[in-house]
Design a protein around this motif. Structure first.
Motif, PDB file in Angstrom:
ATOM      1  N   THR A  54       0.851  -1.189   0.000  1.00 14.90           N
ATOM      2  CA  THR A  54       0.000   0.000   0.000  1.00 14.90           C
ATOM      3  C   THR A  54       0.883   1.234   0.000  1.00 14.90           C
ATOM      4  OG1 THR A  54      -1.784  -1.096   1.223  1.00 14.90           O
ATOM      5  CG2 THR A  54      -1.751   1.313   1.245  1.00 14.90           C
ATOM      6  N   MET A  55       0.689   2.089  -1.011  1.00  8.14           N
ATOM      7  CA  MET A  55       1.402   3.354  -1.073  1.00  8.14           C
ATOM      8  C   MET A  55       0.532   4.426  -0.415  1.00  8.14           C
ATOM      9  SD  MET A  55       3.211   3.182  -4.837  1.00  8.14           S
ATOM     10  CE  MET A  55       4.190   4.663  -4.495  1.00  8.14           C
ATOM     11  N   LEU A  56       1.011   4.960   0.684  1.00  7.82           N
ATOM     12  CA  LEU A  56       0.228   5.903   1.483  1.00  7.82           C
ATOM     13  C   LEU A  56       0.439   7.353   1.083  1.00  7.82           C
ATOM     14  CD1 LEU A  56       0.975   4.263   4.943  1.00  7.82           C
ATOM     15  CD2 LEU A  56      -1.151   4.063   3.639  1.00  7.82           C
ATOM     16  N   GLY A  57       1.496   7.613   0.281  1.00  4.34           N
ATOM     17  CA  GLY A  57       1.845   8.991  -0.027  1.00  4.34           C
ATOM     18  C   GLY A  57       2.496   9.649   1.176  1.00  4.34           C
ATOM     19  N   ALA A  58       2.643  10.976   1.110  1.00  7.01           N
ATOM     20  CA  ALA A  58       3.214  11.715   2.236  1.00  7.01           C
ATOM     21  C   ALA A  58       2.191  11.754   3.361  1.00  7.01           C
ATOM     22  CB  ALA A  58       3.592  13.125   1.803  1.00  7.01           C
ATOM     23  N   VAL A  59       2.603  11.357   4.555  1.00  8.18           N
ATOM     24  CA  VAL A  59       1.668  11.313   5.686  1.00  8.18           C
ATOM     25  C   VAL A  59       2.115  12.292   6.766  1.00  8.18           C
ATOM     26  CG1 VAL A  59       1.078   8.912   5.229  1.00  8.18           C
ATOM     27  CG2 VAL A  59       2.899   9.422   6.844  1.00  8.18           C
ATOM     28  N   PRO A  60       1.182  12.869   7.501  1.00  6.44           N
ATOM     29  CA  PRO A  60       1.536  13.769   8.607  1.00  6.44           C
ATOM     30  C   PRO A  60       2.363  13.043   9.660  1.00  6.44           C
ATOM     31  CG  PRO A  60      -0.798  13.942   8.049  1.00  6.44           C
ATOM     32  CD  PRO A  60      -0.267  12.754   7.318  1.00  6.44           C
ATOM     33  N   ILE A  61       3.165  13.790  10.387  1.00  8.89           N
ATOM     34  CA  ILE A  61       4.108  13.204  11.332  1.00  8.89           C
ATOM     35  C   ILE A  61       3.406  12.384  12.406  1.00  8.89           C
ATOM     36  CG2 ILE A  61       4.159  15.266  12.793  1.00  8.89           C
ATOM     37  CD1 ILE A  61       7.231  13.116  11.925  1.00  8.89           C
ATOM     38  N   ALA A  62       2.243  12.827  12.871  1.00 13.11           N
ATOM     39  CA  ALA A  62       1.526  12.084  13.914  1.00 13.11           C
ATOM     40  C   ALA A  62       1.054  10.734  13.395  1.00 13.11           C
ATOM     41  CB  ALA A  62       0.338  12.907  14.421  1.00 13.11           C
ATOM     42  N   GLN A  63       0.606  10.678  12.137  1.00  8.00           N
ATOM     43  CA  GLN A  63       0.178   9.421  11.544  1.00  8.00           C
ATOM     44  C   GLN A  63       1.373   8.491  11.339  1.00  8.00           C
ATOM     45  OE1 GLN A  63      -2.008   9.846   7.856  1.00  8.00           O
ATOM     46  NE2 GLN A  63      -1.842   7.661   7.361  1.00  8.00           N
ATOM     47  N   LEU A  64       2.523   9.063  10.938  1.00  7.45           N
ATOM     48  CA  LEU A  64       3.728   8.259  10.772  1.00  7.45           C
ATOM     49  C   LEU A  64       4.153   7.656  12.112  1.00  7.45           C
ATOM     50  CD1 LEU A  64       6.071   7.221   9.067  1.00  7.45           C
ATOM     51  CD2 LEU A  64       7.258   9.391   9.510  1.00  7.45           C
ATOM     52  N   ALA A  65       4.074   8.434  13.177  1.00  7.28           N
ATOM     53  CA  ALA A  65       4.434   7.931  14.502  1.00  7.28           C
ATOM     54  C   ALA A  65       3.561   6.742  14.885  1.00  7.28           C
ATOM     55  CB  ALA A  65       4.311   9.052  15.535  1.00  7.28           C
ATOM     56  N   GLN A  66       2.277   6.830  14.554  1.00  4.56           N
ATOM     57  CA  GLN A  66       1.363   5.724  14.856  1.00  4.56           C
ATOM     58  C   GLN A  66       1.736   4.480  14.063  1.00  4.56           C
ATOM     59  OE1 GLN A  66      -0.615   5.409  17.155  1.00  4.56           O
ATOM     60  NE2 GLN A  66      -2.151   3.863  16.670  1.00  4.56           N
ATOM     61  N   LEU A  67       2.104   4.647  12.799  1.00  2.51           N
ATOM     62  CA  LEU A  67       2.524   3.505  11.982  1.00  2.51           C
ATOM     63  C   LEU A  67       3.777   2.854  12.559  1.00  2.51           C
ATOM     64  CD1 LEU A  67       1.969   4.946   8.385  1.00  2.51           C
ATOM     65  CD2 LEU A  67       0.609   3.182   9.526  1.00  2.51           C
ATOM     66  N   HIS A  68       4.724   3.670  12.989  1.00  5.57           N
ATOM     67  CA  HIS A  68       5.943   3.130  13.595  1.00  5.57           C
ATOM     68  C   HIS A  68       5.616   2.249  14.807  1.00  5.57           C
ATOM     69  CE1 HIS A  68       9.360   4.691  11.435  1.00  5.57           C
ATOM     70  NE2 HIS A  68       8.938   5.944  11.502  1.00  5.57           N
ATOM     71  N   ARG A  69       4.631   2.664  15.581  1.00  3.79           N
ATOM     72  CA  ARG A  69       4.311   1.937  16.813  1.00  3.79           C
ATOM     73  C   ARG A  69       3.696   0.577  16.561  1.00  3.79           C
ATOM     74  NH1 ARG A  69       3.611   7.260  18.956  1.00  3.79           N
ATOM     75  NH2 ARG A  69       1.509   7.522  18.126  1.00  3.79           N
ATOM     76  N   ILE A  70       2.988   0.410  15.423  1.00  2.34           N
ATOM     77  CA  ILE A  70       2.223  -0.826  15.240  1.00  2.34           C
ATOM     78  C   ILE A  70       2.805  -1.778  14.209  1.00  2.34           C
ATOM     79  CG2 ILE A  70       0.095   0.296  15.976  1.00  2.34           C
ATOM     80  CD1 ILE A  70      -0.769   0.575  13.144  1.00  2.34           C
ATOM     81  N   CYS A  71       3.793  -1.321  13.413  1.00  2.00           N
ATOM     82  CA  CYS A  71       4.367  -2.214  12.403  1.00  2.00           C
ATOM     83  C   CYS A  71       5.350  -3.200  13.035  1.00  2.00           C
ATOM     84  CB  CYS A  71       5.048  -1.408  11.303  1.00  2.00           C
ATOM     85  SG  CYS A  71       3.859  -0.620  10.185  1.00  2.00           S
ATOM     86  N   ASN A  72       5.572  -4.311  12.352  1.00  4.57           N
ATOM     87  CA  ASN A  72       6.454  -5.366  12.867  1.00  4.57           C
ATOM     88  C   ASN A  72       7.918  -5.054  12.646  1.00  4.57           C
ATOM     89  OD1 ASN A  72       3.760  -6.708  11.868  1.00  4.57           O
ATOM     90  ND2 ASN A  72       4.573  -8.052  13.463  1.00  4.57           N
ATOM     91  N   VAL A  73       8.218  -4.349  11.555  1.00  9.15           N
ATOM     92  CA  VAL A  73       9.621  -4.064  11.235  1.00  9.15           C
ATOM     93  C   VAL A  73       9.676  -2.851  10.309  1.00  9.15           C
ATOM     94  CG1 VAL A  73       9.586  -5.723   9.311  1.00  9.15           C
ATOM     95  CG2 VAL A  73      11.777  -5.032  10.302  1.00  9.15           C
ATOM     96  N   PHE A  74      10.709  -2.060  10.475  1.00 13.35           N
ATOM     97  CA  PHE A  74      10.980  -0.942   9.573  1.00 13.35           C
ATOM     98  C   PHE A  74      12.157  -1.324   8.689  1.00 13.35           C
ATOM     99  CE2 PHE A  74      13.191   2.878   8.292  1.00 13.35           C
ATOM    100  CZ  PHE A  74      12.156   3.631   7.762  1.00 13.35           C
ATOM    101  N   VAL A  75      12.137  -0.882   7.411  1.00 16.79           N
ATOM    102  CA  VAL A  75      13.178  -1.311   6.483  1.00 16.79           C
ATOM    103  C   VAL A  75      13.693  -0.148   5.640  1.00 16.79           C
ATOM    104  CG1 VAL A  75      11.462  -1.976   4.736  1.00 16.79           C
ATOM    105  CG2 VAL A  75      13.758  -2.995   4.677  1.00 16.79           C
TER     106      VAL A  75
END
Length: 405
Positions: A281-302
């Motif tokens: 899924t390509m989300l495009g540019a996301v606001p910083i607060a939404q990005l922080a939420q994604l960081h918290r719930i994803c299994n791994v960052f790459v």
């Protein structure tokens, strides 16, 4: 006694959804500026309502700042035919925005500041030697086509700086060796993340919110998420990442791409060609607060980058309790521990896929606590406070000396 003035120079608008570690770092410097300082930003306008080349009072992150846009720039996430840095430098020429402290995050605009008085600091965000030597994509940085010209310009401009600070130890070594006459002004600086925005959930909360995201995207509840966040630019090589997801070949894994840039269309083509339409899924540019939420719930960052400094997004992921898989570039390999991520010794889709598989299949080997502990020394509240404290001490010494004279 008046306040010391810090003027920050960079080609962006902090009130826009913008992608990049430099922009994030500048926002942190504004947010955590102590009340003893007056902060100014020379940037760009995001619409026609902001008057060009006029100082205006504005509020950002709860701080009152002075803001002056040099020109209007609708989208700084995508490069135009004429590089934005060239436009920004041209707009600076003939102006004078000298102040007690001046922070520059690109070399070229400092051409306009050669005769300005005040303490000038140049922040180096990438390992410039590796950046210039990388041969795969000459479009990644225009100067790569003319390395001799770049280093000639650099030699002209470097002596004006009171400080040259880099988050990459290889870059520090390079500048110290190349410019011995100013080697005592070159130093390592920690990049920092906003610890008020990036923090972990406990495991139970993480699983609940991950299921909610899966349901929102129409995916099975047991979906495991891989996150990429950054500019879709040759430096980041996002198409390599898509090929790594194809090599991983796991229908329970879903890649989230938070970012935009000139390679967006190429990435979409790669997704279609690889048969991954339902798994990316390509989300495009996301606001910083939404990005922080994604960081918290994803299994791994790459990260699949060709070159880096120390990406802020890595610190943000770790601070959120998320392990990191990265290619062997920049400062990240020196930062990661065996229980907070994996460094891919080969920059291939197979190697990245193997690393992702290991983290996804054995999450217990990369606990939340270990990731947070790795990021902790880079928390903005501590790092930025110390930088401002040193700046204030230097300014007070200069003022005291001037009074005595």
């Amino acid at each position: 006694m008046r306040k010391p003035v810090l003027t920050i120079f960079y080609q962006f608008n902090p009130w826009s959804t913008t992608i990049g570690g430099i922009q994030t770092l500048i926002n942190i410097f504004i947010k955590y500026a102590p009340p003893e300082f007056a902060v100014r930003l020379v940037g760009t306008a995001n619409d026609k309502t902001q008057p060009i080349l006029k100082w205006q009072s504005a509020e950002f992150a709860g701080k009152e700042i002075s803001f002056l846009p040099l020109f209007s720039l609708k989208n700084d996430n995508v490069r135009s035919l004429i590089p934005t840095t060239v436009k920004y430098t041209a707009a600076l020429l003939g102006q004078c925005f000298e102040s007690d402290f001046m922070h520059f995050h690109r070399l070229e605009p400092t051409l306009a500041a050669l005769n300005w008085q005040g303490e000038k600091t140049l922040f180096i965000h990438n390992d410039i030697h590796t950046q210039m030597q990388t041969v795969r994509d000459k479009k990644a940085i225009l100067w790569r086509r003319f390395p001799a010209a770049y280093f000639a310009v650099e030699s002209l401009l470097v002596p004006q700086f009171s400080q040259i600070l880099s988050c990459n130890t290889d870059a520090v070594k390079h500048y110290k060796e190349r410019y011995k006459s100013v080697s005592d002004r070159v130093a390592y600086i920690k990049n920092s993340y906003d610890n008020e925005l990036f923090y972990p959930l406990n495991q139970e909360e993480k699983e609940v919110e991950k299921r909610e995201l899966a349901q929102k995207l129409g995916l099975p509840d047991d979906t495991r998420f891989v996150l990429f966040a950054g500019r879709l630019h040759p430096q980041k090589d996002p198409t390599l990442l898509v090929r790594a997801i194809a090599a991983l070949n796991d229908p329970c894994v879903h890649l989230l791409i938070a970012g935009d840039g000139e390679l967006a269309a190429q990435v979409r083509t790669e997704i279609d060609t690889s048969g991954l339409t339902g798994r990316v899924t390509m989300l495009g540019a996301v606001p910083i607060a939404q990005l922080a939420q994604l960081h918290r719930i994803c299994n791994v960052f790459v990260l699949s980058s060709a070159y880096e400094g120390l990406p802020l997004v890595v610190l943000e992921a770790l601070a959120s309790g998320t392990p990191v898989v990265t290619t062997e570039c920049g400062e990240t390999p020196k930062l990661l521990t065996s229980n907070s991520g994996i460094v891919c010794r080969q920059r291939t889709s197979e190697c990245i896929a193997d690393a992702l598989r290991k983290v996804l299949q054995h999450p217990e080997d990369y606990p939340i606590e270990s990731c947070v502990e790795t990021a902790q020394p880079y928390a903005a509240r501590t790092v930025v406070r110390d930088i401002y404290s040193e700046m204030l001490n230097r300014w007070e010494q200069r003022v005291t000396f001037a009074v005595k004279v």
